[in-house]
Design a protein around this motif. Structure first.
Motif, PDB file in Angstrom:
ATOM      1  N   THR A  27     -27.852  -2.795  24.448  1.00 53.15           N
ATOM      2  CA  THR A  27     -28.005  -1.927  23.287  1.00 53.15           C
ATOM      3  C   THR A  27     -28.287  -2.778  22.052  1.00 53.15           C
ATOM      4  N   GLY A  28     -28.523  -2.116  20.923  1.00 54.17           N
ATOM      5  CA  GLY A  28     -28.720  -2.846  19.671  1.00 54.17           C
ATOM      6  C   GLY A  28     -30.182  -3.147  19.427  1.00 54.17           C
ATOM      7  N   ALA A  29     -30.458  -4.328  18.896  1.00 57.34           N
ATOM      8  CA  ALA A  29     -31.812  -4.718  18.493  1.00 57.34           C
ATOM      9  C   ALA A  29     -32.806  -4.552  19.636  1.00 57.34           C
ATOM     10  N   SER A  30     -34.077  -4.388  19.262  1.00 53.28           N
ATOM     11  CA  SER A  30     -35.139  -4.163  20.255  1.00 53.28           C
ATOM     12  C   SER A  30     -35.532  -5.482  20.906  1.00 53.28           C
ATOM     13  N   MET A  31     -34.763  -5.885  21.911  1.00 59.11           N
ATOM     14  CA  MET A  31     -35.054  -7.087  22.684  1.00 59.11           C
ATOM     15  C   MET A  31     -35.499  -6.675  24.076  1.00 59.11           C
ATOM     16  N   PRO A  32     -36.659  -7.136  24.525  1.00 58.76           N
ATOM     17  CA  PRO A  32     -37.134  -6.770  25.860  1.00 58.76           C
ATOM     18  C   PRO A  32     -36.143  -7.204  26.942  1.00 58.76           C
ATOM     19  N   LEU A  33     -35.833  -6.297  27.854  1.00 56.18           N
ATOM     20  CA  LEU A  33     -34.942  -6.575  28.980  1.00 56.18           C
ATOM     21  C   LEU A  33     -35.753  -6.526  30.268  1.00 56.18           C
ATOM     22  N   LYS A  34     -35.712  -7.617  31.019  1.00 56.30           N
ATOM     23  CA  LYS A  34     -36.386  -7.652  32.315  1.00 56.30           C
ATOM     24  C   LYS A  34     -35.383  -8.014  33.405  1.00 56.30           C
ATOM     25  N   ILE A  35     -35.493  -7.338  34.539  1.00 57.65           N
ATOM     26  CA  ILE A  35     -34.711  -7.656  35.731  1.00 57.65           C
ATOM     27  C   ILE A  35     -35.709  -8.029  36.817  1.00 57.65           C
ATOM     28  N   ALA A  37     -13.623  -6.204  20.841  1.00 59.34           N
ATOM     29  CA  ALA A  37     -13.636  -5.448  19.583  1.00 59.34           C
ATOM     30  C   ALA A  37     -13.094  -6.240  18.401  1.00 59.34           C
ATOM     31  N   GLY A  38     -12.451  -7.372  18.659  1.00 55.97           N
ATOM     32  CA  GLY A  38     -12.002  -8.217  17.548  1.00 55.97           C
ATOM     33  C   GLY A  38     -10.541  -8.608  17.654  1.00 55.97           C
ATOM     34  N   ARG A  39     -10.186  -9.657  16.912  1.00 57.68           N
ATOM     35  CA  ARG A  39      -8.827 -10.230  16.929  1.00 57.68           C
ATOM     36  C   ARG A  39      -8.038  -9.609  15.769  1.00 57.68           C
ATOM     37  N   ILE A  40      -7.389  -8.518  16.042  1.00 64.19           N
ATOM     38  CA  ILE A  40      -6.722  -7.733  15.007  1.00 64.19           C
ATOM     39  C   ILE A  40      -5.287  -8.220  14.790  1.00 64.19           C
ATOM     40  N   GLY A  41      -4.865  -8.307  13.521  1.00 64.81           N
ATOM     41  CA  GLY A  41      -3.475  -8.596  13.200  1.00 64.81           C
ATOM     42  C   GLY A  41      -3.097 -10.059  13.184  1.00 64.81           C
ATOM     43  N   ALA A  64     -13.630  -3.558  26.033  1.00 69.03           N
ATOM     44  CA  ALA A  64     -14.112  -4.437  27.094  1.00 69.03           C
ATOM     45  C   ALA A  64     -14.991  -5.546  26.517  1.00 69.03           C
ATOM     46  N   THR A  65     -14.894  -6.715  27.116  1.00 69.34           N
ATOM     47  CA  THR A  65     -15.628  -7.888  26.631  1.00 69.34           C
ATOM     48  C   THR A  65     -17.101  -7.821  27.013  1.00 69.34           C
ATOM     49  N   ALA A  66     -17.969  -8.047  26.019  1.00 68.30           N
ATOM     50  CA  ALA A  66     -19.420  -8.026  26.214  1.00 68.30           C
ATOM     51  C   ALA A  66     -20.019  -9.265  25.557  1.00 68.30           C
ATOM     52  N   LEU A  67     -21.348  -9.313  25.508  1.00 71.94           N
ATOM     53  CA  LEU A  67     -22.051 -10.425  24.870  1.00 71.94           C
ATOM     54  C   LEU A  67     -22.773  -9.923  23.627  1.00 71.94           C
ATOM     55  N   SER A  96     -20.680  -2.833  15.307  1.00 65.95           N
ATOM     56  CA  SER A  96     -19.657  -2.197  16.147  1.00 65.95           C
ATOM     57  C   SER A  96     -20.189  -0.947  16.840  1.00 65.95           C
ATOM     58  N   ASN A  97     -21.182  -0.272  16.254  1.00 59.65           N
ATOM     59  CA  ASN A  97     -21.725   0.932  16.877  1.00 59.65           C
ATOM     60  C   ASN A  97     -22.494   0.598  18.158  1.00 59.65           C
ATOM     61  N   ALA A  98     -23.370  -0.408  18.077  1.00 61.22           N
ATOM     62  CA  ALA A  98     -24.129  -0.800  19.268  1.00 61.22           C
ATOM     63  C   ALA A  98     -23.195  -1.347  20.344  1.00 61.22           C
ATOM     64  N   PHE A  99     -22.158  -2.096  19.936  1.00 63.38           N
ATOM     65  CA  PHE A  99     -21.164  -2.613  20.888  1.00 63.38           C
ATOM     66  C   PHE A  99     -20.447  -1.456  21.579  1.00 63.38           C
ATOM     67  N   ALA A 100     -20.032  -0.456  20.805  1.00 66.76           N
ATOM     68  CA  ALA A 100     -19.298   0.680  21.378  1.00 66.76           C
ATOM     69  C   ALA A 100     -20.152   1.439  22.390  1.00 66.76           C
ATOM     70  N   TRP A 101     -21.432   1.618  22.071  1.00 69.18           N
ATOM     71  CA  TRP A 101     -22.304   2.316  23.004  1.00 69.18           C
ATOM     72  C   TRP A 101     -22.541   1.512  24.278  1.00 69.18           C
ATOM     73  N   ALA A 102     -22.631   0.203  24.165  1.00 69.44           N
ATOM     74  CA  ALA A 102     -22.827  -0.619  25.363  1.00 69.44           C
ATOM     75  C   ALA A 102     -21.700  -0.378  26.363  1.00 69.44           C
ATOM     76  N   ASN A 103     -20.477  -0.338  25.876  1.00 72.90           N
ATOM     77  CA  ASN A 103     -19.350  -0.094  26.781  1.00 72.90           C
ATOM     78  C   ASN A 103     -19.278   1.355  27.240  1.00 72.90           C
ATOM     79  N   ARG A 104     -19.572   2.296  26.352  1.00 73.56           N
ATOM     80  CA  ARG A 104     -19.470   3.707  26.738  1.00 73.56           C
ATOM     81  C   ARG A 104     -20.473   4.077  27.816  1.00 73.56           C
ATOM     82  N   LEU A 105     -21.677   3.508  27.767  1.00 74.97           N
ATOM     83  CA  LEU A 105     -22.700   3.842  28.755  1.00 74.97           C
ATOM     84  C   LEU A 105     -22.349   3.352  30.152  1.00 74.97           C
ATOM     85  N   LEU A 106     -21.338   2.496  30.242  1.00 75.07           N
ATOM     86  CA  LEU A 106     -20.857   2.018  31.548  1.00 75.07           C
ATOM     87  C   LEU A 106     -19.465   2.560  31.877  1.00 75.07           C
TER      88      LEU A 106
END
Length: 311
Positions: free
Chosen positions: A75-83, A18-22, A52-55, A36-46
């Motif tokens: 989450t975030g931009a419309s990037m195709p995800l393949k597994i 979430a960032g280096r505060i202070g 928590a650290t993400a990419l 920050s909104n897309a980042f927050a949702w990425a962690n909340r959905l898990l």
């Protein structure tokens, strides 16, 4: 060490919390996710901790191999995800197993996506945070963007409750953007004519847009002063240098600066700005600080009330 092996790092992929505060007092900037909104949702959905650290994946092109059984979400931009070559839904948690290949394609809308893993990537903190700031060479694995062959440590995750965000609640990164700005005490350095010009004109994002700041191009704004004594710079500050073209300062901004500032953009709109690609058009709208506080409270309440779908 288990986790994920980077096969292709993409154009610009950074480890972020979430960032280096202070830490401005020692000259270190904040870092953290641009959206920050897309980042927050990425962690909340898990069901992760909000820090928590993400990419953060800019534009796309990341390819990884899982080395443990866990869950991921994009989450975030419309990037195709393949597994393993099969396309998967964004804004939705997916189970991966050791040996699975994860491909993230290039964006069709938006500029930045966020990939989270159950429990977060277990990266050591630097000055209280894992956020990568390449200009300062701190955070992440070695203060740099991801490289081919990097191993991103993560703990295996047993079966757990994970979620999907319904499409109705996902951001639309193709919508027109009007960015809300609070004028500050340096607005007196700009005449009424110059302020009206700024708030009634359209600007375009230039190719000089990065995590330090977005340089815009449009009608020239001319302050009555050439510069000021260097002072602390807040997130979203809009500097006007000698060429009269505004610069919106972002997460990796310098901690002090000496250009006049016409105002500061609210955080929820800097997140929207950073999803724009060069050539995108923006306009500005002046709001009061009270209105900005109300918008922030409403945004937090909306996030808390929005119920994702259990999978």
């Amino acid at each position: 060490m288990s986790g994920f092996k980077v096969l292709q790092p993409g154009l610009l992929t950074l480890i972020q919390d979430a960032g280096r505060i202070g830490q401005h007092r020692i000259g270190l900037t904040t870092g953290g996710p641009l959206d920050s909104n897309a980042f927050a949702w990425a962690n909340r959905l898990l069901n992760n901790d909000s820090n928590a650290t993400a990419l953060e994946i800019s534009i796309g092109g990341l390819v990884m191999e899982a080395q443990c059984d866990t869950y991921i979400v994009l989450t975030g931009a419309s990037m195709p995800l393949k597994i393993n070559g099969t396309e998967q839904e964004g804004w939705c948690a997916h189970k991966v197993q050791a040996g699975d290949r994860i491909d993230i394609g290039f964006s069709s809308a938006g500029a930045r996506a966020y990939l989270a893993v159950s429990g977060g990537f277990t990266v050591a903190k630097s000055f209280t945070s894992t956020a990568t700031v390449t200009r300062e060479g701190i955070g992440g694995l070695n203060g740099e963007k991801l490289q081919q062959g990097d191993i991103l440590p993560a703990e295996p995750a047993a079966d757990q409750q994970v979620y999907r965000l319904p499409e109705a609640f996902r951001p639309d990164y193709t919508a027109a953007v009007s960015l809300r700005v609070i004028t500050g005490y340096q607005q007196d350095a700009f005449s009424d004519v110059q302020k009206r010009l700024f708030f009634s004109s359209e600007y375009k994002v230039t190719d000089r847009a990065d995590r330090m700041g977005y340089r815009l191009e449009g009608p020239q704004i001319t302050p009555s002063i050439d510069g000021i004594l260097s002072e602390g710079i807040c997130h979203g500050a809009i500097q006007v240098p000698a060429d009269g073209q505004p610069i919106v300062l972002l997460n990796d901004r310098q901690t002090i600066g000496g250009y006049p500032k016409i105002g500061s953009m609210i955080a929820m709109d800097t997140a929207r700005l950073t999803q724009l690609l060069p050539g995108s058009a923006v306009s500005f709208e002046e709001i009061s600080i009270d209105a900005a506080h109300n918008l922030r409270c409403l945004e937090q309440a909306r996030f808390a009330r929005t119920e994702p779908e259990a999978l």
